[in-house]
Design a protein around this motif. Sequence first.
Motif, mmCIF file in Angstrom:
data_model
loop_
_atom_site.group_PDB
_atom_site.id
_atom_site.type_symbol
_atom_site.label_atom_id
_atom_site.label_comp_id
_atom_site.label_asym_id
_atom_site.label_seq_id
_atom_site.Cartn_x
_atom_site.Cartn_y
_atom_site.Cartn_z
ATOM 1 N N VAL A 241 47.577 35.331 38.859
ATOM 2 C CA VAL A 241 47.698 36.744 38.502
ATOM 3 C C VAL A 241 48.587 37.475 39.506
ATOM 4 O O VAL A 241 49.422 38.312 39.134
ATOM 5 C CB VAL A 241 46.301 37.399 38.450
ATOM 6 C CG1 VAL A 241 46.422 38.911 38.270
ATOM 7 C CG2 VAL A 241 45.480 36.795 37.312
ATOM 8 N N SER A 245 51.837 39.614 38.725
ATOM 9 C CA SER A 245 51.766 41.047 39.009
ATOM 10 C C SER A 245 52.872 41.516 39.945
ATOM 11 O O SER A 245 53.396 42.622 39.800
ATOM 12 C CB SER A 245 50.401 41.388 39.625
ATOM 13 O OG SER A 245 49.369 41.095 38.721
ATOM 14 N N MET A 296 50.749 35.634 30.634
ATOM 15 C CA MET A 296 49.669 36.294 31.361
ATOM 16 C C MET A 296 48.328 35.662 31.025
ATOM 17 O O MET A 296 47.472 35.491 31.890
ATOM 18 C CB MET A 296 49.641 37.793 31.034
ATOM 19 C CG MET A 296 50.702 38.597 31.760
ATOM 20 S SD MET A 296 50.532 38.514 33.569
ATOM 21 C CE MET A 296 49.004 39.390 33.815
ATOM 22 N N PHE A 300 45.618 32.840 34.690
ATOM 23 C CA PHE A 300 44.345 32.625 35.381
ATOM 24 C C PHE A 300 43.798 31.215 35.180
ATOM 25 O O PHE A 300 43.552 30.514 36.163
ATOM 26 C CB PHE A 300 43.316 33.676 34.965
ATOM 27 C CG PHE A 300 42.118 33.721 35.882
ATOM 28 C CD1 PHE A 300 42.037 34.663 36.891
ATOM 29 C CD2 PHE A 300 41.080 32.805 35.746
ATOM 30 C CE1 PHE A 300 40.939 34.695 37.761
ATOM 31 C CE2 PHE A 300 39.983 32.826 36.600
ATOM 32 C CZ PHE A 300 39.918 33.777 37.611
#
Length: 321
Positions: A241, A245, A296, A300
């Motif tokens: 992430v 980001s 995205m 994770f």
Amino acid sequence: MDTTSDSQSSSDAVEDVLQDQKAAAKSAASSAKAFISGGFGGICAVLTGHPFDLIKTRLQTAKPGAYNGAIDAVKKALVKDGVTGLYRGVVPPLLGVTPIFAVSFWGYDLGQKCVVALTPDRTSPQFSTAEYAVAGFISAIPQTFVAAPVERAKVLLQIQGQAGGEVKYKGVLDVVRGLYREGGIRSIFRGTGATLARDGPGSAAYFAGYEITKKALIPAGSSPSDLNLGAVIFAGGMAGVCMWSIAIPPDCNFKVLKSRIQTAPTGTYTGIIDCARKTIAADGVAALWKGFGPAMARAFPANAATFLGVEASRKALDKLF
């Protein structure tokens, strides 16, 4: 003659040599463990994240109107090829995953050693966030020369056959042979510059994010080795992430351009700038953000699996040597 002094000097010299040998052996063992555990972690990442990656690549390279979004791309892939279709093109990253991830984690280990060597007067063995980021950036340099050709083969296999297109290649070796016939080594390594421009800042954020998150999860008075699997999974997921980001614009845009450069016929683009100009002219600026959703969604779980594999294998290796 002071034989006692001479004997002491000789003993000190031998001790220094032994210490240097032990340090060299420890450094070599550390590099070997980083290489092996990185490869194992990469296998975990591919098996977890490949379906997300396939959908992202198809969204990035499809003609306008081919898909209404990520969900539509998944539905069409399942209707056409079934569940196994989501793993189309998985062989190249699985074959290349050991060198790519192994070199990445070996490069990170090397990057940490470089940071220490460049800061001989440091007062603490603990790294700052900036130092973790520098080590992470260094890891991307050797990784790129392995990743670029593997990713080129992967995306070519992923996109063939969609929307009724031609199925040109039978497998990864067939892709490599075809690319070499078309344009030699330059064709196989097409997109290397875009890959490095993407992976440099991405790797810096990736490793720094993991280390900082892991540090925050360590209970007071404990060491990193005391972290449970849940904490490792969370820290690994946050690493992915963090990478997205911090590096969203260059990472997403370069991935779109890299995929188009790597899948286009020879001569379509003269370079990444030409690809960006033609892409924006044909499909608008929004085309540079295609595949952002699946990327995205993949961040994770895939990276949580990566670091779980790395940490688990590293502990096993520590018991062996």
